[in-house]
Scaffold this active site. Structure first.
Site, PDB file in Angstrom:
ATOM      1  N   LYS A  14       0.833  -1.216   0.000  1.00 31.11           N
ATOM      2  CA  LYS A  14       0.000   0.000   0.000  1.00 31.11           C
ATOM      3  C   LYS A  14       0.866   1.264   0.000  1.00 31.11           C
ATOM      4  O   LYS A  14       0.640   2.164  -0.798  1.00 31.11           O
ATOM      5  CB  LYS A  14      -0.917   0.027   1.244  1.00 31.11           C
ATOM      6  CG  LYS A  14      -1.867  -1.152   1.354  1.00 31.11           C
ATOM      7  CD  LYS A  14      -2.768  -1.038   2.572  1.00 31.11           C
ATOM      8  CE  LYS A  14      -2.069  -1.062   3.913  1.00 31.11           C
ATOM      9  NZ  LYS A  14      -1.433  -2.358   4.269  1.00 31.11           N
ATOM     10  N   ARG A  89      -9.803   0.934   8.537  1.00 29.29           N
ATOM     11  CA  ARG A  89      -9.346  -0.380   8.948  1.00 29.29           C
ATOM     12  C   ARG A  89     -10.392  -1.170   9.698  1.00 29.29           C
ATOM     13  O   ARG A  89     -10.131  -2.296  10.116  1.00 29.29           O
ATOM     14  CB  ARG A  89      -8.166  -0.174   9.865  1.00 29.29           C
ATOM     15  CG  ARG A  89      -6.915  -0.681   9.111  1.00 29.29           C
ATOM     16  CD  ARG A  89      -5.896  -0.787   9.928  1.00 29.29           C
ATOM     17  NE  ARG A  89      -4.658  -1.344   9.823  1.00 29.29           N
ATOM     18  CZ  ARG A  89      -3.578  -0.779   9.334  1.00 29.29           C
ATOM     19  NH1 ARG A  89      -3.608   0.350   8.725  1.00 29.29           N
ATOM     20  NH2 ARG A  89      -2.449  -1.390   9.446  1.00 29.29           N
ATOM     21  N   ARG A 128      11.846  -6.258   5.327  1.00 29.59           N
ATOM     22  CA  ARG A 128      11.820  -4.821   5.612  1.00 29.59           C
ATOM     23  C   ARG A 128      12.336  -4.505   7.014  1.00 29.59           C
ATOM     24  O   ARG A 128      12.847  -3.410   7.253  1.00 29.59           O
ATOM     25  CB  ARG A 128      10.397  -4.269   5.455  1.00 29.59           C
ATOM     26  CG  ARG A 128      10.388  -2.755   5.534  1.00 29.59           C
ATOM     27  CD  ARG A 128       9.016  -2.169   5.331  1.00 29.59           C
ATOM     28  NE  ARG A 128       8.112  -2.579   6.385  1.00 29.59           N
ATOM     29  CZ  ARG A 128       6.832  -2.253   6.421  1.00 29.59           C
ATOM     30  NH1 ARG A 128       6.310  -1.542   5.453  1.00 29.59           N
ATOM     31  NH2 ARG A 128       6.067  -2.651   7.413  1.00 29.59           N
ATOM     32  N   ARG A 134      10.964  -0.431  12.209  1.00 27.58           N
ATOM     33  CA  ARG A 134       9.624  -0.511  12.790  1.00 27.58           C
ATOM     34  C   ARG A 134       9.556  -1.659  13.788  1.00 27.58           C
ATOM     35  O   ARG A 134       9.798  -2.811  13.425  1.00 27.58           O
ATOM     36  CB  ARG A 134       8.580  -0.709  11.681  1.00 27.58           C
ATOM     37  CG  ARG A 134       8.189   0.586  11.011  1.00 27.58           C
ATOM     38  CD  ARG A 134       7.220   0.390   9.886  1.00 27.58           C
ATOM     39  NE  ARG A 134       5.997  -0.325  10.239  1.00 27.58           N
ATOM     40  CZ  ARG A 134       4.910  -0.369   9.470  1.00 27.58           C
ATOM     41  NH1 ARG A 134       4.905   0.273   8.301  1.00 27.58           N
ATOM     42  NH2 ARG A 134       3.859  -1.050   9.842  1.00 27.58           N
ATOM     43  N   ARG A 146      -0.545  -9.023  13.134  1.00 32.20           N
ATOM     44  CA  ARG A 146      -1.059  -7.960  12.253  1.00 32.20           C
ATOM     45  C   ARG A 146      -1.905  -8.569  11.129  1.00 32.20           C
ATOM     46  O   ARG A 146      -2.933  -8.022  10.752  1.00 32.20           O
ATOM     47  CB  ARG A 146       0.105  -7.157  11.661  1.00 32.20           C
ATOM     48  CG  ARG A 146       0.723  -6.205  12.679  1.00 32.20           C
ATOM     49  CD  ARG A 146       2.137  -5.813  12.312  1.00 32.20           C
ATOM     50  NE  ARG A 146       2.237  -5.063  11.070  1.00 32.20           N
ATOM     51  CZ  ARG A 146       3.373  -4.904  10.395  1.00 32.20           C
ATOM     52  NH1 ARG A 146       4.505  -5.454  10.823  1.00 32.20           N
ATOM     53  NH2 ARG A 146       3.386  -4.198   9.281  1.00 32.20           N
TER      54      ARG A 146
HETATM   55  P1  AP5 Z   1       4.708  -1.571   1.938  1.00 29.44           P
HETATM   56  O1  AP5 Z   1       4.458  -0.776   0.722  1.00 29.44           O
HETATM   57  O2  AP5 Z   1       5.345  -0.898   3.100  1.00 29.44           O
HETATM   58  O3  AP5 Z   1       3.368  -2.319   2.382  1.00 29.44           O
HETATM   59  P2  AP5 Z   1       2.148  -1.799   3.220  1.00 29.44           P
HETATM   60  O4  AP5 Z   1       0.955  -2.448   2.669  1.00 29.44           O
HETATM   61  O5  AP5 Z   1       2.152  -0.309   3.292  1.00 29.44           O
HETATM   62  O6  AP5 Z   1       2.509  -2.473   4.606  1.00 29.44           O
HETATM   63  P3  AP5 Z   1       2.538  -1.881   6.075  1.00 29.44           P
HETATM   64  O7  AP5 Z   1       3.397  -2.772   6.894  1.00 29.44           O
HETATM   65  O8  AP5 Z   1       2.862  -0.423   6.095  1.00 29.44           O
HETATM   66  O9  AP5 Z   1       1.085  -2.072   6.450  1.00 29.44           O
HETATM   67  P4  AP5 Z   1       0.434  -2.034   7.796  1.00 29.44           P
HETATM   68  O10 AP5 Z   1      -0.971  -2.047   7.380  1.00 29.44           O
HETATM   69  O11 AP5 Z   1       0.854  -3.085   8.750  1.00 29.44           O
HETATM   70  O12 AP5 Z   1       1.032  -0.712   8.467  1.00 29.44           O
HETATM   71  P5  AP5 Z   1       0.437   0.711   8.790  1.00 29.44           P
HETATM   72  O13 AP5 Z   1       1.551   1.644   8.804  1.00 29.44           O
HETATM   73  O14 AP5 Z   1      -0.737   1.006   7.978  1.00 29.44           O
HETATM   74  O15 AP5 Z   1       5.579  -2.839   1.497  1.00 29.44           O
HETATM   75  C1  AP5 Z   1       6.069  -3.748   2.459  1.00 29.44           C
HETATM   76  C2  AP5 Z   1       7.494  -4.175   2.071  1.00 29.44           C
HETATM   77  O16 AP5 Z   1       7.428  -4.933   0.873  1.00 29.44           O
HETATM   78  C3  AP5 Z   1       8.449  -3.018   1.785  1.00 29.44           C
HETATM   79  O17 AP5 Z   1       9.715  -3.336   2.236  1.00 29.44           O
HETATM   80  C4  AP5 Z   1       8.417  -2.899   0.264  1.00 29.44           C
HETATM   81  O18 AP5 Z   1       9.601  -2.389  -0.246  1.00 29.44           O
HETATM   82  C5  AP5 Z   1       8.204  -4.347  -0.170  1.00 29.44           C
HETATM   83  N1  AP5 Z   1       7.436  -4.475  -1.411  1.00 29.44           N
HETATM   84  C6  AP5 Z   1       6.411  -3.686  -1.836  1.00 29.44           C
HETATM   85  N2  AP5 Z   1       5.926  -4.132  -3.026  1.00 29.44           N
HETATM   86  C7  AP5 Z   1       6.659  -5.235  -3.346  1.00 29.44           C
HETATM   87  C8  AP5 Z   1       6.652  -6.119  -4.452  1.00 29.44           C
HETATM   88  N3  AP5 Z   1       5.794  -5.979  -5.462  1.00 29.44           N
HETATM   89  N4  AP5 Z   1       7.522  -7.152  -4.467  1.00 29.44           N
HETATM   90  C9  AP5 Z   1       8.407  -7.304  -3.424  1.00 29.44           C
HETATM   91  N5  AP5 Z   1       8.482  -6.472  -2.348  1.00 29.44           N
HETATM   92  C10 AP5 Z   1       7.613  -5.455  -2.306  1.00 29.44           C
HETATM   93  O19 AP5 Z   1      -0.082   0.482  10.297  1.00 29.44           O
HETATM   94  C11 AP5 Z   1       0.819   0.239  11.360  1.00 29.44           C
HETATM   95  C12 AP5 Z   1       0.070   0.186  12.675  1.00 29.44           C
HETATM   96  O20 AP5 Z   1      -0.517   1.485  12.952  1.00 29.44           O
HETATM   97  C13 AP5 Z   1      -1.123  -0.777  12.725  1.00 29.44           C
HETATM   98  O21 AP5 Z   1      -0.728  -2.085  13.060  1.00 29.44           O
HETATM   99  C14 AP5 Z   1      -1.991  -0.125  13.802  1.00 29.44           C
HETATM  100  O22 AP5 Z   1      -1.494  -0.387  15.083  1.00 29.44           O
HETATM  101  C15 AP5 Z   1      -1.815   1.353  13.515  1.00 29.44           C
HETATM  102  N6  AP5 Z   1      -2.814   1.877  12.559  1.00 29.44           N
HETATM  103  C16 AP5 Z   1      -2.548   2.459  11.354  1.00 29.44           C
HETATM  104  N7  AP5 Z   1      -3.680   2.843  10.742  1.00 29.44           N
HETATM  105  C17 AP5 Z   1      -4.692   2.484  11.578  1.00 29.44           C
HETATM  106  C18 AP5 Z   1      -6.104   2.592  11.494  1.00 29.44           C
HETATM  107  N8  AP5 Z   1      -6.705   3.137  10.425  1.00 29.44           N
HETATM  108  N9  AP5 Z   1      -6.838   2.114  12.533  1.00 29.44           N
HETATM  109  C19 AP5 Z   1      -6.264   1.568  13.621  1.00 29.44           C
HETATM  110  N10 AP5 Z   1      -4.921   1.426  13.755  1.00 29.44           N
HETATM  111  C20 AP5 Z   1      -4.133   1.885  12.743  1.00 29.44           C
HETATM  112 MG    MG Z   2       2.274   1.076   4.866  1.00 26.73          MG
END
Ligand code: AP5
Ligand code: MG
Length: 191
Positions: A14, A89, A128, A134, A146
């Protein structure tokens, strides 16, 4: 203004794809995860409270992220729309977003959903962990939690959006460039 959700499990790409799509289509990228990590980095009271929840891989309370998003969407004039990454979410967050947009004569236009299998998600997040610093990437048990939390609390949004004709699945496996092309083809129909 167009409103696009970029949706999918942790590690589905994402954030990676949002940065590129935001640039290509002049969208404002709103990531609640990035906003929360900025609060933690700045040492705010909110950041201190949320950090423990995030490092366990649990969701922070709905009100916290709803307020963060509400604070960002007014007064934006030079953009073609919003790209919501990691928000909503829960179904409750989705209903709140719809209301927020409705009150401003807008709506959710599409939910682009990156489909990536479990083993690939884990592989990406473990890789990552080396670079991201992180805490929620460091422990494989937290990565699994997660993904479980996503399946239980977040995935139900798919049905909610499918009923409204908003759900657009996208194959999220392959090269970053190929996935970007798949998403770009869909976004160019919307903006
Ligand atoms: P990346 O692009 O970072 O993936 P992502 O989907 O953004 O994954 P996240 O880990 O950021 O998602 P998340 O939902 O756990 O975290 P968030 O910050 O939202 O890609 C991942 C890796 O893969 C990278 O290294 C990238 O380079 C690699 N990659 C990408 N594409 C690739 C490909 N095609 N092939 C190979 N490799 C690839 O949330 C974190 C925390 O915050 C949550 O757990 C929660 O506690 C809180 N939080 C955030 N938003 C909310 C909400 N709305 N409600 C409640 N809690 C929330
Ligand atoms: Mg993300």
């Amino acid at each position: 203004m167009v409103n696009i959700l970029i949706f999918g499990p942790p590690g589905s790409g994402k954030g990676t794809q949002s940065v590129r799509l935001a640039e290509k289509f002049n969208l404002l990228h709103l990531s609640t995860g990035d906003m929360l990590r900025a609060e933690i980095a700045a040492g705010t009271e909110l950041g201190k409270k949320m950090s423990a929840i995030m490092s366990k891989g649990e969701l922070v309370p709905d009100e916290v992220v709803i307020e963060m998003i509400a604070a960002k969407i007014d007064g934006v004039k030079d953009k073609s729309g919003f790209l919501f990454d990691g928000f909503p979410r829960t179904v409750a967050q989705t209903v709140a977003l719809e209301k927020m947009l409705n009150d401003r004569n807008m709506k959710i236009n599409s939910m682009l959903t990156l489909d990536v299998d479990h083993d690939e998600l884990v592989k990406r997040l473990i890789a990552r962990a080396e670079l991201s610093g992180r805490p929620d990437d460091k422990d494989p048990a937290v990565i699994e939690n997660r993904i479980d939390v996503y399946r239980e609390k977040t995935e139900p949004i798919i049905d909610f959006c499918r009923q409204k004709g908003l759900y657009q699945p996208v194959n999220g496996v392959g090269s970053i460039d190929d996935i970007f092309d798949r998403l770009s083809a869909l976004v160019s129909e919307l903006v």
